[in-house]
Write a protein that holds these residues in place. Structure first.
Motif, PDB file in Angstrom:
ATOM      1  N   ARG B  53      -4.577  -8.453  17.378  1.00 34.16           N
ATOM      2  CA  ARG B  53      -5.448  -8.851  16.663  1.00 34.16           C
ATOM      3  C   ARG B  53      -5.684  -7.534  15.492  1.00 34.16           C
ATOM      4  NH1 ARG B  53      -7.005 -12.237  21.472  1.00 34.16           N
ATOM      5  NH2 ARG B  53      -6.749 -13.982  20.696  1.00 34.16           N
ATOM      6  N   LEU B  54      -4.897  -7.123  15.111  1.00 31.85           N
ATOM      7  CA  LEU B  54      -5.977  -5.355  14.837  1.00 31.85           C
ATOM      8  C   LEU B  54      -5.561  -6.228  13.266  1.00 31.85           C
ATOM      9  CD1 LEU B  54      -3.502  -2.582  16.559  1.00 31.85           C
ATOM     10  CD2 LEU B  54      -6.122  -3.005  15.230  1.00 31.85           C
ATOM     11  N   CYS B  55      -6.776  -6.132  12.192  1.00 29.01           N
ATOM     12  CA  CYS B  55      -6.321  -6.217  10.684  1.00 29.01           C
ATOM     13  C   CYS B  55      -4.884  -6.368   9.843  1.00 29.01           C
ATOM     14  CB  CYS B  55      -7.245  -5.411   9.823  1.00 29.01           C
ATOM     15  SG  CYS B  55      -8.903  -5.192  10.295  1.00 29.01           S
ATOM     16  N   ALA B  56      -4.511  -7.200   8.830  1.00 33.22           N
ATOM     17  CA  ALA B  56      -4.279  -7.004   8.518  1.00 33.22           C
ATOM     18  C   ALA B  56      -3.568  -5.633   7.430  1.00 33.22           C
ATOM     19  CB  ALA B  56      -3.169  -8.301   7.544  1.00 33.22           C
ATOM     20  N   GLY B  57      -2.625  -4.972   7.627  1.00 28.61           N
ATOM     21  CA  GLY B  57      -2.603  -3.754   6.347  1.00 28.61           C
ATOM     22  C   GLY B  57      -3.260  -2.748   7.301  1.00 28.61           C
ATOM     23  N   TRP B 257     -11.333   1.386   3.942  1.00 28.00           N
ATOM     24  CA  TRP B 257     -11.809   2.579   2.475  1.00 28.00           C
ATOM     25  C   TRP B 257     -11.665   1.781   2.013  1.00 28.00           C
ATOM     26  CZ3 TRP B 257      -6.928   6.749   3.957  1.00 28.00           C
ATOM     27  CH2 TRP B 257      -6.604   7.399   4.995  1.00 28.00           C
ATOM     28  N   ARG B 258     -11.644   0.312   2.128  1.00 25.35           N
ATOM     29  CA  ARG B 258     -11.560  -0.370   0.840  1.00 25.35           C
ATOM     30  C   ARG B 258     -10.666  -0.606  -0.100  1.00 25.35           C
ATOM     31  NH1 ARG B 258     -15.122  -3.145   2.979  1.00 25.35           N
ATOM     32  NH2 ARG B 258     -16.824  -3.245   2.560  1.00 25.35           N
ATOM     33  N   HIS B 259      -9.752  -1.010   0.568  1.00 23.81           N
ATOM     34  CA  HIS B 259      -8.131  -1.105  -0.238  1.00 23.81           C
ATOM     35  C   HIS B 259      -7.142  -1.643   0.016  1.00 23.81           C
ATOM     36  CE1 HIS B 259      -5.121   0.029   2.745  1.00 23.81           C
ATOM     37  NE2 HIS B 259      -5.530   0.757   3.287  1.00 23.81           N
ATOM     38  N   ALA B 260      -6.350  -1.873  -1.255  1.00 27.07           N
ATOM     39  CA  ALA B 260      -5.439  -3.236  -0.913  1.00 27.07           C
ATOM     40  C   ALA B 260      -4.460  -3.632   0.563  1.00 27.07           C
ATOM     41  CB  ALA B 260      -4.873  -3.324  -1.711  1.00 27.07           C
ATOM     42  N   GLU B 261      -4.273  -4.524   1.541  1.00 25.04           N
ATOM     43  CA  GLU B 261      -3.839  -4.469   2.711  1.00 25.04           C
ATOM     44  C   GLU B 261      -2.146  -3.685   2.218  1.00 25.04           C
ATOM     45  OE1 GLU B 261      -3.182  -8.561   3.213  1.00 25.04           O
ATOM     46  OE2 GLU B 261      -5.520  -8.776   3.655  1.00 25.04           O
ATOM     47  N   ASN B 262      -1.431  -4.306   1.475  1.00 22.72           N
ATOM     48  CA  ASN B 262      -0.819  -3.224   1.547  1.00 22.72           C
ATOM     49  C   ASN B 262      -0.356  -1.904   0.772  1.00 22.72           C
ATOM     50  OD1 ASN B 262      -1.046  -3.876  -1.184  1.00 22.72           O
ATOM     51  ND2 ASN B 262       0.594  -3.917  -1.906  1.00 22.72           N
ATOM     52  N   LEU B 263      -1.483  -1.419   0.789  1.00 24.01           N
ATOM     53  CA  LEU B 263      -1.320   0.209   0.695  1.00 24.01           C
ATOM     54  C   LEU B 263      -1.088   0.805   1.480  1.00 24.01           C
ATOM     55  CD1 LEU B 263      -3.389  -0.174  -2.507  1.00 24.01           C
ATOM     56  CD2 LEU B 263      -0.895   0.256  -2.598  1.00 24.01           C
ATOM     57  N   ALA B 264      -1.451   0.851   2.726  1.00 24.89           N
ATOM     58  CA  ALA B 264      -0.929   1.933   3.975  1.00 24.89           C
ATOM     59  C   ALA B 264      -0.690   3.382   4.264  1.00 24.89           C
ATOM     60  CB  ALA B 264      -1.663   1.159   5.910  1.00 24.89           C
ATOM     61  N   LEU B 313      -7.159   4.857  -5.223  1.00 26.74           N
ATOM     62  CA  LEU B 313      -6.899   3.421  -4.637  1.00 26.74           C
ATOM     63  C   LEU B 313      -7.901   3.190  -3.621  1.00 26.74           C
ATOM     64  CD1 LEU B 313      -2.860   3.789  -3.752  1.00 26.74           C
ATOM     65  CD2 LEU B 313      -3.263   2.904  -5.682  1.00 26.74           C
ATOM     66  N   GLN B 314      -8.807   3.459  -3.763  1.00 28.46           N
ATOM     67  CA  GLN B 314     -10.032   3.077  -2.692  1.00 28.46           C
ATOM     68  C   GLN B 314     -10.809   2.998  -2.998  1.00 28.46           C
ATOM     69  OE1 GLN B 314      -9.709   6.129   1.041  1.00 28.46           O
ATOM     70  NE2 GLN B 314      -7.752   7.151  -0.102  1.00 28.46           N
ATOM     71  N   GLY B 315     -11.530   1.806  -3.410  1.00 34.16           N
ATOM     72  CA  GLY B 315     -13.119   1.699  -3.098  1.00 34.16           C
ATOM     73  C   GLY B 315     -14.217   2.650  -2.380  1.00 34.16           C
ATOM     74  N   ARG B 316     -13.323   3.176  -1.617  1.00 34.67           N
ATOM     75  CA  ARG B 316     -14.840   4.290  -0.545  1.00 34.67           C
ATOM     76  C   ARG B 316     -15.365   5.433  -1.710  1.00 34.67           C
ATOM     77  NH1 ARG B 316     -12.408   7.841   4.637  1.00 34.67           N
ATOM     78  NH2 ARG B 316     -10.311   8.008   3.272  1.00 34.67           N
TER      79      ARG B 316
END
Lengths: 413, 352
Positions: B53-57, B257-264, B313-316
């Motif tokens: 159950r780790l978060c998507a992304g 980090w407040r970024h989109a799920e596909n950006l890790a 790319l990061q909201g933080r």
């Protein structure tokens, strides 16, 4: 197992800490992880010598804190090792978090607690508040009276912990300095007898899991992988706690069996393993006590008996699980009970007083209870003080009521 | 959920890709380190199974899976309390295909010490049915930089043979994005909020990998899930050395980090490209050695990107890109440059 005659039991002149170290040496322990703290240190010093001289196969892990000592024991026991550690007071307090984890993961770790007063002010001498602090952690707690018993009980502890009806960790409590640093002549059994008594190396119990066909050993095992210590929420946690509660119920029976078996081998037993009584059958006044003070109390009580006073003693050897019924049956016909506690729950009573009080609640006819808090920070419980206490209790018994239920023995006014 | 058969390694054709790992007692040999993607897909399976159950992304399971593909044989995993622990083992389920233990938050290195000692004792007395059992820890930044550093330092000093993998998502993400010793300067977290007076966290990230280098253990490295061959090779080296090894893996967290799920993976790549998170390894024999992309940047400094590329790319870090905060951005860039220069001076394989 056959009885080992006294002449086949080696005579050692050791202190309580050394006696524990000898017991661990003979118990085929795989991992000892420990951190120095007075008055426990001699245990790990002696044991380090056994390791340094190649007398044991044990891995000795000189950890950087007691928290890590218990953590390493949890890891070792989960990996299938027989694990041991020892500590006291502040060290035990630092372990506190992991004590719960060790018990909840059902790991049969043995811990020697060399009882010492907790800071502040810092003090290195004996009282039982450290042990009382781990009361609710899910451990079996045994208190010994003398150095011989410290040796005997440490070996017994492994048997009790690893019994499949139990699978819980055991704390063996011995009084700091009064036992840990006091020399006594003790008898130890031959190595091979201890090995046989313990059934050799640790045996791993088997469990059934739904994703594997056969029963699997409850251990970190690359052949049959299991996950230990998962996240367990409101949907299962309570049931897992029930398992611990049920396991605790089996403990008195196992402690009694082990005590009896030990008697058959060594010729030594400690009451029925749970409680040890002296002159209780017809006693008007009964003293309950834990640890080394029991020796002094017995000595004084014998004197009172010689004077025709009906006084008895109960030594509580097993504090967790607490033998409520058993102790109530012993105490119920007396007039006054003096409950001695080398510790106190601030704002309440001594911890064993609370237990004994709740043990007797359901009896219609019950004795009066007086709580004597004594010996904090290692203050001596001298025979004169015990005499004073018993005289007070005898006059309470005569008068038929007690005025002050919480009394402090040996403290300045 | 019930798997009735216990498959042998390697995967046989037609077998499901995901099953628990079984090393029968007496198993000998060494799993090969494979870095060819096709061979990997055909022959290897990760030790972390789907359904967690780790978060998507989230980058953490990528790190765990890549690391497990580099395992050499029977392995016991220790997890500190944290995202990986809570999300992979919600009772009665587990995602772990190999033996796994979680003890507490701060003591995963101590727990590993105990396991490693138990393995030694079992081996000494002929009770270990394998030549070796490796011990690998996965712990987050809170469990490593902060509450767990004492146990880690102690275990490193004692020289236990285990690999400690830090997955660094740069804050207490599991409890809801609180600042940790691993949070970078000026990052927003819920306990270092960006206010009208204080612009996020005011302290720099602790140099945890350098702290481990200072312990003079046999192997220390940094890596990211974007540089996956680098990661796998380093994990294998960390397992193979005799003694403690430490790998610092950057683990982007889209929630924190407040970024989109596909950006890790993209952010991991940029962390290296901007020299915010250089890739290196350290051994007592060779000292600091740059690896992978960071070595390329050292050889060709034109490849080095400005720090905005990592931040944008990061909201933080959103506040850092505002015109009024240009001085903060400049300060951060100067810090990254100084750290990079310092590393270049130390790295034995950097062009001088």
């Amino acid at each position: 197992m056959a009885k080992v005659p006294l002449e086949k039991q080696t005579l050692l002149n050791v202190n309580g800490d050394e006696a524990v170290a000898w017991a661990v040496k003979q118990s085929l322990v795989d991992v000892v992880a420990a951190y120095p703290i007075t008055p426990q240190t001699i245990i790990v010093e002696r044991f380090s010598e056994f390791v340094a001289n190649g007398e044991v196969h044990t891995e000795f892990v000189a950890v950087e804190s007691e928290h890590s000592a218990m953590s390493a024991c949890v890891g070792a026991a989960a990996a299938g090792a027989r694990a041991f550690t020892a500590t006291a007071a502040n060290g035990l307090a630092l372990m506190w978090e992991i004590l719960y984890i060790a018990a909840s993961l059902r790991l049969p770790i043995v811990l020697a607690v060399v009882n010492r007063a907790l800071s502040a002010p810092i003090n290195i001498h004996c009282d039982h508040n450290d042990a009382y602090g781990m009361r609710d952690a899910g451990w079996i707690q045994l208190f010994v009276e003398n150095v011989q018993e410290a040796y005997d009980t440490t070996i017994q502890a492994f048997r009790i912990a690893e019994d499949e009806r139990v699978l819980l960790p055991v704390a063996v409590n011995l009084d700091g300095f009064f036992l840990s640093h006091t020399l006594e002549n003790i008898r130890i059994l031959p190595d091979e007898v201890v090995h046989e008594f313990l059934g050799g190396y640790r045996k791993i119990p088997k469990v059934k899991v739904d994703y594997l066909e056969d029963e699997v050993p409850l251990v970190l095992n690359p052949a049959r992988p299991l996950s230990f210590g998962p996240l367990d929420l409101y949907d299962y946690y309570f049931e897992h706690k029930m398992h611990q509660i049920e396991a605790m119920k089996n403990v008195p029976e196992v402690v009694r069996e082990v005590n009896q078996e030990w008697y058959e081998i060594s010729g030594r037993k400690y009451g029925d393993g749970v409680l040890e009584t002296l002159y209780v059958e017809d006693a008007d006044v009964i003293i309950t006590v834990l640890g080394s003070t029991a020796g002094t109390v017995k000595h004084v009580v014998r004197k009172f008996r010689r004077d025709g006073k009906k006084v008895g003693v109960v030594r509580i050897r097993m504090f967790r699980p607490f033998p409520h019924r058993e102790i109530a049956e012993v105490l119920k016909n007396a007039k006054v009970i003096g409950v001695m506690d080398r510790g106190i729950s601030f704002g309440s009573y001594g911890q064993s007083y609370l237990e004994i009080n709740s043990s007797l609640y359901d009896y219609k006819e019950k004795p009066m209870l007086v709580n004597y808090v004594y010996g904090l920070g290692g203050r001596d419980a001298s025979p004169e003080l015990i005499e004073k206490m018993i005289n007070e209790l005898l006059s309470d018994a005569e008068r038929g009521y007690v005025e002050n239920k919480l009394r402090f023995l040996g403290v300045r006014e | 959920m019930v798997v009735r058969t216990l498959p042998q390694y390697p995967i046989k054709k037609g077998e499901p890709a995901y099953k628990i790992w079984i090393f029968e007692p007496g198993w000998k040999g060494e799993l090969p380190l494979i870095t060819n993607p096709r061979q990997l897909a055909e022959q290897k399976r990760p030790a972390l199974l789907p359904g967690h159950r780790l978060c998507a992304g989230c980058a953490a399971p990528i790190i765990v899976k890549l690391a497990s593909l580099a395992f050499r044989g029977p392995t016991i995993v220790v997890s500190a309390t944290g995202c990986i622990e809570v999300a992979t083992t919600i009772f009665p389920y587990t995602s772990w295909a190999i033996p796994w233990i979680h003890n507490a938050f701060e003591n995963s290195a101590a727990t590993a010490s105990g396991i490693e000692s138990a393995i030694k004792a079992l081996k000494k007395t002929g009770r270990l049915p394998y030549d070796h059992v490796d011990v690998v820890v996965f712990a987050g930044d809170g469990g490593t930089y902060d509450i767990g550093i004492q146990a880690l330092s102690g275990a490193a000093e004692r020289g236990h043979d285990f690999l400690y993998i830090l997955y660094d998502n740069e804050a207490y993400m599991n409890t809801g994005i609180q600042r940790s010793g691993g949070t970078p300067k000026f990052a927003w977290t819920t306990t270092s909020p960006v206010g009208s007076v204080i612009p996020g966290k005011m302290e720099h990230k602790k140099p945890i990998a350098d702290i481990m280098v200072a312990h003079r253990i046999p192997y220390v490295a940094t890596t990211t899930p974007a540089h996956w061959i680098d990661l796998m090779k380093k994990v294998r080296k960390g397992i193979e050395v005799n003694g403690p090894a430490f790998i610092h893996a950057l683990s982007p967290c889209d929630r924190g980090w407040r970024h989109a799920e596909n950006l890790a993976i993209e952010i991991s790549r940029r962390a290296v490209d901007t020299c915010y998170f250089p890739l290196w390894e350290w051994t007592p024999e060779k000292g600091y050695m740059l690896t992978d992309r960071s070595l390329s940047i050292a050889r060709n400094p034109k490849l080095k990107q400005p720090i905005e590329k990592f931040l944008e790319l990061q909201g933080r870090f959103r506040h850092l890109l505002k015109p009024e905060n240009r001085h903060l951005l400049k300060e951060l860039q100067e810090y990254v440059d100084a750290m990079w220069e310092d590393l270049l001076n130390r790295a034995t394989n950097a062009p001088k």
